[in-house]
Scaffold this motif. Structure first.
Motif, PDB file in Angstrom:
ATOM      1  N   THR A  10       0.820  -1.129  -0.269  1.00 26.81           N
ATOM      2  CA  THR A  10       0.185   0.007  -0.033  1.00 26.81           C
ATOM      3  C   THR A  10       0.873   1.230  -0.192  1.00 26.81           C
ATOM      4  OG1 THR A  10      -1.699  -1.103   1.150  1.00 26.81           O
ATOM      5  CG2 THR A  10      -1.826   1.313   1.276  1.00 26.81           C
ATOM      6  N   ALA A  11       1.838   1.294   0.731  1.00 19.66           N
ATOM      7  CA  ALA A  11       2.770   2.502   0.982  1.00 19.66           C
ATOM      8  C   ALA A  11       3.519   2.384  -0.389  1.00 19.66           C
ATOM      9  CB  ALA A  11       3.787   2.220   2.075  1.00 19.66           C
ATOM     10  N   PHE A  12       4.002   1.416  -0.963  1.00 18.91           N
ATOM     11  CA  PHE A  12       4.677   1.385  -2.265  1.00 18.91           C
ATOM     12  C   PHE A  12       4.114   2.124  -3.223  1.00 18.91           C
ATOM     13  CE2 PHE A  12       6.226  -0.526  -6.089  1.00 18.91           C
ATOM     14  CZ  PHE A  12       7.788  -0.432  -5.971  1.00 18.91           C
ATOM     15  N   VAL A  13       2.744   1.567  -3.376  1.00 17.19           N
ATOM     16  CA  VAL A  13       1.899   2.465  -4.531  1.00 17.19           C
ATOM     17  C   VAL A  13       1.670   3.956  -4.106  1.00 17.19           C
ATOM     18  CG1 VAL A  13      -0.474   2.488  -5.487  1.00 17.19           C
ATOM     19  CG2 VAL A  13       0.569   0.432  -4.918  1.00 17.19           C
ATOM     20  N   GLN A  14       1.614   4.234  -2.854  1.00 18.09           N
ATOM     21  CA  GLN A  14       1.365   5.800  -2.662  1.00 18.09           C
ATOM     22  C   GLN A  14       2.816   6.615  -2.951  1.00 18.09           C
ATOM     23  OE1 GLN A  14      -0.877   6.576   0.756  1.00 18.09           O
ATOM     24  NE2 GLN A  14      -1.586   4.690   1.037  1.00 18.09           N
TER      25      GLN A  14
END
Length: 236
Positions: A10-14
């Protein structure tokens, strides 16, 4: 504390949205730093009167002080100079109209210029002096010899150091958060602030930086391979 693998993704995508800012800072700093570094290297190699000691002092000071210190000096000192100059000239312009990322560009370019000057200087000194003499023998001027003969060979010799310097600047963009510029690392802090999963967010940031670094390494390897294909047989 338990690791949350799902939040890493999730953080990677953001964090992907912060890549352009990070690459922009690194790219502008390396480009401007290369121009500054080349000029400084030429001044030092040819020992230009007056400019030579200034160039040497610049390199010594910048390399002897932390990059964060340079950024803070620019952030707090340059606006004072700009406002004082504008006021003395009766201009309405004020430093507050300059975006913070502009100060980051200036600071990082100045820092990169000192390190790039040593990279360029080492590359130029690696070129055999006979190359200059051969260029002069066929009627080339010094600028022509530098542009056509010396710089291409110096670039090939300095390419590994240029790659390292570029990677170093990419990683140094994390300091831009001190100027409220949101790069990958700053974005990770913002993303993690909602649920305190900082460890997962920083893992995602590390993966992104690793991927960008790997890309630079591969591009450098391809460039080295291409250059070596033209230099097959060797040039002293």
């Amino acid at each position: 504390m338990k690791l949350d693998p799902a939040f890493i993704w999730t953080a990677f995508v953001q964090l992907l949205s912060a890549i352009p800012t990070t690459l922009e800072i690194a790219g502008v700093s390396v480009l401007c730093g290369s121009l500054i570094g080349t000029a400084v290297a030429l001044v030092r190699i040819y020992r230009v009167p007056v400019l030579h000691p200034i160039a040497s002092a610049y390199v010594t000071f910048i390399r002897g002080t932390p990059m964060l210190t340079h950024l803070l000096l620019i952030l707090f000192g340059l606006p004072m100079l700009i406002d004082a100059a504008a006021e003395s000239l009766g201009l309405p312009f004020r430093s507050v109209s300059i975006p913070m990322i502009g100060f980051v560009y200036i600071s990082f370019s100045i820092t990169e210029g000192a390190y790039m000057s040593e990279v360029v200087r080492s590359g130029m000194l690696a070129v055999n002096r006979g190359q200059f003499e051969a260029a002069y023998a066929v009627g080339m001027t010094t600028p022509q010899a530098l542009r056509r003969i010396v710089f291409p060979q110096a670039f090939a010799a300095a390419l590994p150091n240029l790659s390292n310097s570029t990677i170093g600047m990419l990683h140094a963009t994390t300091l831009a958060f001190a100027a409220s510029v949101v790069d990958i690392n700053a974005k990770a802090q913002i993303v993690a602030a909602t649920n305190w999963k900082f460890f997962e967010a920083y893992i995602a940031a590390a993966l992104l930086f690793w991927g960008l670094t790997f890309l630079i390494e591969r591009l450098t390897a391809l460039l080295e391979k291409r250059i070596n294909s033209y230099n097959r047989g060797g040039v002293a």
